[in-house]
Design an enzyme around this catalytic site. Structure first.
Site, PDB file in Angstrom:
ATOM      1  CB  CYS A 142      -1.276   7.128   1.397  1.00 31.09           C
ATOM      2  SG  CYS A 142      -2.547   6.089   1.937  1.00 31.09           S
TER       3      CYS A 142
ATOM      4  CD  GLU B  83      -2.743  -1.175  -0.003  1.00 24.86           C
ATOM      5  OE1 GLU B  83      -2.965  -0.268  -0.574  1.00 24.86           O
ATOM      6  OE2 GLU B  83      -3.279  -2.404  -0.159  1.00 24.86           O
TER       7      GLU B  83
END
Length: 474
Positions: free
Chosen positions: A254, A220
């Site tokens: 993110c 991720e």
């Protein structure tokens, strides 16, 4: 693990892994009730210790909004557990498949088996959600887990270690701390699955280390997630839909909007709309409990360097609330940045902070080309109420996930996978996809007393085999 690893981290980590592997071999298939008990205990502990978690997060950041922590770190974990408890029985049930005429009579099932020991490498930006979230998935799938926590969140780590050690033996859940040396040793362990959340640069090192053991990875990562504001979208509405995603945790997310693509001639209007909304949400930020600080001096200095580099190279920078950056508290009001170019660090790397480049485009296809000329992002945000425009952008771009007329909230969808593509990551977790990621789908073919397999045994060329060839090779 109740203490940071100091000497021979690789040897100590291997010992913990060996204990978890031995424990898994003794109990390779936890029952539904056992898994649910683990998750229910974890939920109760999170709810009971939420104030301690919130306080620790703020200590690690210098200041972090209590509500930001509650909404973005604790609430997703509780929702995840609730959703998992509701659906886990269905997920665990073996799946019946069709054998087909060629294999008949036979029974085909797919059994979802725990992979074994899962390694989880946790970043500093959401240290609770991004440690407990993957742990929920690992336990739901029946695995053991080792968590490597970030060295930048020591107060939060202390709370998490105490919480998890009070619930789980180290042979089930182990918590590891340490600097880069420990992280490197951790990623080199022969896990049965490794999940890493962090930067693309570090992700490459993690994948390289995992490859030596043929360890499957879920990465991720991040990247520069764009917002495309279509010509039909009112600017006030566009700002209202995207500003929270940029300001939550001071942009240290993110999936935060990294830059905005605006129709030509609308940049000034967008800036004014952003400033108006920012002031309505926060006003002054220096002593505002709702607005978070940058995690540490290292990250703060990085952002200041990016700003100075952009200014030297011709960018125009406007503070969203008109205030200067608060160096003492490490608080930065969103910086609206125009006249940017690819020579600036700002446009080369993921920003991960409250800096927002604004870029003009002539046509919608120009905006799409701008996105496609760059590495595929973790998220793409479309601001348009026109369905044809929405579909055009969706069909001509690639990204890990998409929000239409919203930002970041797709991450909270429990019944949908989350993950990147290309440089923004690989693999999925959350919900059922997470369960599948951390399970081995074992195909099982079962025959009864009637053995049709012998029909294809040598010597070849008998009449039955010739008939089979004619039947299936057509």
């Amino acid at each position: 693990m109740n203490m940071p690893l100091e000497l021979n981290p690789n040897e100590q980590l291997q010992q913990i892994l060996a204990k978890q592997q031995a424990s898994y071999r003794q109990q390779p298939a936890p029952t539904l009730d056992e898994r649910k008990q683990q998750l229910e205990a974890l939920k109760a502990a999170l709810l009971a210790r939420q104030e301690a978690i919130i306080t620790a997060l703020s200590q690690d950041y210098g200041h972090r909004s209590k509500d930001d922590s509650r909404i973005s770190d604790i609430m997703p974990c509780i929702n995840n557990i609730n959703y998992t408890l509701k659906h886990l029985k269905t997920w665990m049930k073996p799946s019946r498949r069709h054998a087909g005429m060629l294999l008949a009579p036979a029974k085909i099932t797919v059994q979802y088996q725990p992979v074994g020991v899962v390694g989880i490498i946790v970043p500093w930006n959401f240290p609770v959600m991004l440690s407990i979230g993957p742990l929920i998935t690992a336990l739901a799938a029946g695995n053991r887990a080792m968590l490597k926590l970030s060295e930048f969140t020591p107060h939060t780590n202390a709370v998490l270690k105490q919480l998890l050690s009070s619930l789980f033996d180290e042979t089930l859940v182990a918590v590891i701390e340490g600097e880069a040396e420990v992280a490197a040793a951790f990623s080199s362990l022969p896990f049965d699955h490794l999940l890493f959340t962090g930067s693309t640069t570090v992700g490459r090192h993690v994948m390289r280390a995992a490859a030596a053991n043929l360890t499957p990875v879920t990465l991720e990562l991040g990247g520069k997630s764009p917002v495309i504001v279509a010509p039909d979208m009112p600017l006030d509405e566009a700002v209202e839909r995207m500003i929270y995603g940029k300001c939550l945790n001071a942009g240290q997310i993110c999936v935060a909007p990294d830059y905005v693509l605006i129709p030509k001639g609308k940049v000034d209007g967008f800036k004014l709309a952003f400033q108006t909304k920012f002031n309505a949400m926060y006003g002054s930020i220096s002593n505002n409990a709702d607005y978070g600080a940058i995690i540490n001096e290292r990250q703060f200095d990085r952002l200041i360097t990016i700003l100075e580099d952009a200014k030297v190279k011709g960018a125009q920078i406007t503070s969203a609330n008109g205030e200067a950056i608060d160096n003492q508290q490490r608080k930065i009001p969103t910086q609206l940045i125009t006249q940017v170019n690819d020579e600036m660090i700002l446009m080369q790397d993921e920003i991960f902070g409250p800096l927002l480049p604004i870029i003009e485009y002539d046509t919608l296809n120009d905006a799409i080309d701008y996105v496609n000329d760059r590495p595929r992002p973790l998220a793409l945000y479309i601001m348009s109420f026109n369905e044809a425009t929405q579909q055009h952008i969706l069909s001509h771009t690639h990204s890990g996930g998409v929000c239409i007329n919203e930002t970041i909230f797709h991450v909270a969808a429990d019944d949908a996978p989350f993950g990147g593509i290309g440089p923004s990551g690989m693999g999925h977790y959350h919900g059922k996809e997470g369960f599948l990621t951390m399970s081995h789908a074992k195909t099982i073919l079962s025959r009864g007393k009637l053995n049709t397999g012998k029909l294809v045994h040598p010597p070849y060329g008998n009449p039955i085999q010739k008939l089979l060839m004619k039947l299936f090779l057509r």
